[in-house]
Design a protein around this motif. Structure first.
Motif, short mmCIF file in Angstrom:
data_model
loop_
_atom_site.label_atom_id
_atom_site.label_comp_id
_atom_site.label_asym_id
_atom_site.label_seq_id
_atom_site.Cartn_x
_atom_site.Cartn_y
_atom_site.Cartn_z
N GLN A 79 37.22 -11.27 99.59
CA GLN A 79 38.26 -11.84 100.43
C GLN A 79 37.88 -13.22 100.95
O GLN A 79 38.73 -14.12 101.04
N ARG A 80 36.61 -13.40 101.26
CA ARG A 80 36.15 -14.73 101.71
C ARG A 80 36.26 -15.76 100.57
O ARG A 80 36.58 -16.92 100.81
N ILE A 81 35.97 -15.31 99.35
CA ILE A 81 36.13 -16.20 98.19
C ILE A 81 37.60 -16.59 98.04
O ILE A 81 37.93 -17.76 97.85
N ILE A 82 38.48 -15.60 98.13
CA ILE A 82 39.92 -15.85 98.02
C ILE A 82 40.39 -16.81 99.11
O ILE A 82 41.15 -17.76 98.84
N ASP A 83 39.95 -16.58 100.33
CA ASP A 83 40.36 -17.45 101.44
C ASP A 83 39.90 -18.89 101.21
O ASP A 83 40.64 -19.84 101.50
N ALA A 84 38.68 -19.04 100.72
CA ALA A 84 38.17 -20.39 100.45
C ALA A 84 39.00 -21.08 99.38
O ALA A 84 39.31 -22.28 99.48
N LEU A 85 39.38 -20.34 98.34
CA LEU A 85 40.20 -20.92 97.28
C LEU A 85 41.60 -21.27 97.80
O LEU A 85 42.17 -22.30 97.42
N LYS A 86 42.15 -20.41 98.66
CA LYS A 86 43.45 -20.71 99.28
C LYS A 86 43.39 -22.01 100.07
O LYS A 86 44.34 -22.81 100.07
N ASN A 87 42.26 -22.21 100.75
CA ASN A 87 42.11 -23.39 101.61
C ASN A 87 41.65 -24.62 100.83
O ASN A 87 41.47 -25.70 101.41
N GLY A 88 41.44 -24.47 99.52
CA GLY A 88 41.00 -25.59 98.71
C GLY A 88 39.59 -26.03 99.03
O GLY A 88 39.23 -27.20 98.82
N ASP A 89 38.76 -25.10 99.54
CA ASP A 89 37.39 -25.43 99.97
C ASP A 89 36.41 -24.97 98.90
O ASP A 89 35.89 -23.84 98.94
N LEU A 90 36.13 -25.83 97.94
CA LEU A 90 35.24 -25.49 96.83
C LEU A 90 33.82 -25.18 97.28
O LEU A 90 33.23 -24.18 96.83
N PRO A 91 33.18 -25.98 98.16
CA PRO A 91 31.80 -25.66 98.57
C PRO A 91 31.67 -24.26 99.18
O PRO A 91 30.70 -23.55 98.90
N VAL A 92 32.64 -23.87 99.99
CA VAL A 92 32.59 -22.53 100.59
C VAL A 92 32.80 -21.46 99.53
O VAL A 92 32.12 -20.42 99.53
N ALA A 93 33.70 -21.69 98.60
CA ALA A 93 33.94 -20.73 97.52
C ALA A 93 32.68 -20.54 96.68
O ALA A 93 32.32 -19.40 96.32
N GLU A 94 31.97 -21.63 96.37
CA GLU A 94 30.73 -21.54 95.61
C GLU A 94 29.67 -20.76 96.39
O GLU A 94 28.96 -19.91 95.83
N LYS A 95 29.56 -21.04 97.67
CA LYS A 95 28.58 -20.35 98.52
C LYS A 95 28.89 -18.86 98.60
O LYS A 95 27.99 -18.02 98.46
N GLU A 96 30.14 -18.53 98.79
CA GLU A 96 30.53 -17.13 98.95
C GLU A 96 30.33 -16.33 97.66
O GLU A 96 29.90 -15.17 97.70
N ILE A 97 30.63 -16.94 96.53
CA ILE A 97 30.48 -16.19 95.29
C ILE A 97 29.00 -16.01 94.94
O ILE A 97 28.59 -14.99 94.37
N TYR A 98 28.17 -16.98 95.31
CA TYR A 98 26.73 -16.83 95.11
C TYR A 98 26.20 -15.69 95.97
O TYR A 98 25.45 -14.83 95.50
N GLU A 99 26.61 -15.65 97.22
CA GLU A 99 26.16 -14.60 98.13
C GLU A 99 26.75 -13.25 97.77
O GLU A 99 26.18 -12.20 98.10
N ASN A 100 27.88 -13.23 97.08
CA ASN A 100 28.48 -11.99 96.61
C ASN A 100 27.53 -11.24 95.68
O ASN A 100 27.55 -10.01 95.62
N PHE A 101 26.70 -11.98 94.97
CA PHE A 101 25.72 -11.36 94.08
C PHE A 101 24.37 -11.14 94.78
O PHE A 101 23.76 -10.09 94.63
N THR A 102 23.93 -12.10 95.53
CA THR A 102 22.56 -12.04 96.05
C THR A 102 22.39 -11.12 97.25
O THR A 102 21.26 -10.80 97.62
N PHE A 103 23.49 -10.64 97.85
CA PHE A 103 23.32 -9.75 99.00
C PHE A 103 22.69 -8.42 98.59
O PHE A 103 22.15 -7.70 99.42
N MET A 104 22.69 -8.10 97.28
CA MET A 104 22.10 -6.86 96.80
C MET A 104 20.58 -6.93 96.68
O MET A 104 19.92 -5.91 96.54
#
Length: 219
Positions: A185-210
């Protein structure tokens, strides 16, 4: 070596590709479990091909570290290495962040709705359904990115992640389901807001939180 029963007529492919895709699916889903012996003779009989395409397919899977080929001994499904799995999560996070960057100029409202629809299927799913839905979310981004090399690398590495999850979690832990849902949802929100740096950060953390969870398993 237990081999699943044939359930449908395979889509026409080269013999090597047919064997490769099927073996990869069996290994990824833990139909063939880590450490299980692999007989090229049995596989050749199952697929009704010579041993050559079977061996070629096995070599491709060995190159991807999904099979261990032991000259003079029986080949086996590669064991799951937790240290390597941690590194794969990091690499996948970086590759998926690149996919978001490539896809960003093509993102539309319709694409955002597609991601939202997929994400809404995550809560309350089984382990296998959760993995399938999570993969579908990221595959949408890869498809929009439109880079075949990136798509190929991500799909190869995702096989390692899938079999790790199915091996260590009989039922996907709630923290993984809820954490993934919120992360998406945070990735989606970042894309909605046109915020590429946040989208990149969120998708990276989507994997590394494991990674923290893998370290706990390894202890």
């Amino acid at each position: 070596m237990p081999i699943p029963k044939k359930t449908q007529t395979p889509v026409p492919k080269t013999a090597r590709e047919r064997v490769y895709q099927t073996l990869k699916k069996w290994i990824e889903s833990n139909t063939m479990k880590p450490g299980e012996k692999i007989s090229d003779t049995e596989l050749a009989s199952y697929f009704e091909v010579s041993r050559t395409p079977v061996r070629e397919a096995m070599q491709l899977l060995a190159d991807q570290r999904l099979i261990e080929i032991r000259p003079g001994k029986e080949s086996i499904v590669a064991p799951i290495d937790l240290a390597s799995t941690k590194e794969i999560y990091v690499i996948l996070g970086q590759l998926q962040a690149t996919a978001v960057r490539f896809a960003f100029p093509r993102i539309t409202d319709q694409f955002i709705r597609q991601l939202e629809q997929i994400n809404q299927k995550i809560p309350g799913t089984s382990a296998e359904s959760f993995i399938t839905t999570d993969n579908a979310f990221h595959q949408c981004i890869l498809d929009l990115a439109g880079n075949p090399f990136l798509d190929s690398f991500c799909n190869m590495l995702s096989a390692h992640i899938t079999r790790f999850q199915l091996s260590y979690f009989e039922q996907t832990p709630d923290y993984s389901i809820q954490g993934t849902f919120r992360s998406h949802q945070r990735i989606i929100d970042a894309l909605k807001n046109g915020d590429l740096p946040v989208a990149e950060k969120e998708i990276y953390e989507n994997f590394t939180f494991m990674i923290e969870k893998i370290e706990a398993i390894a202890e």
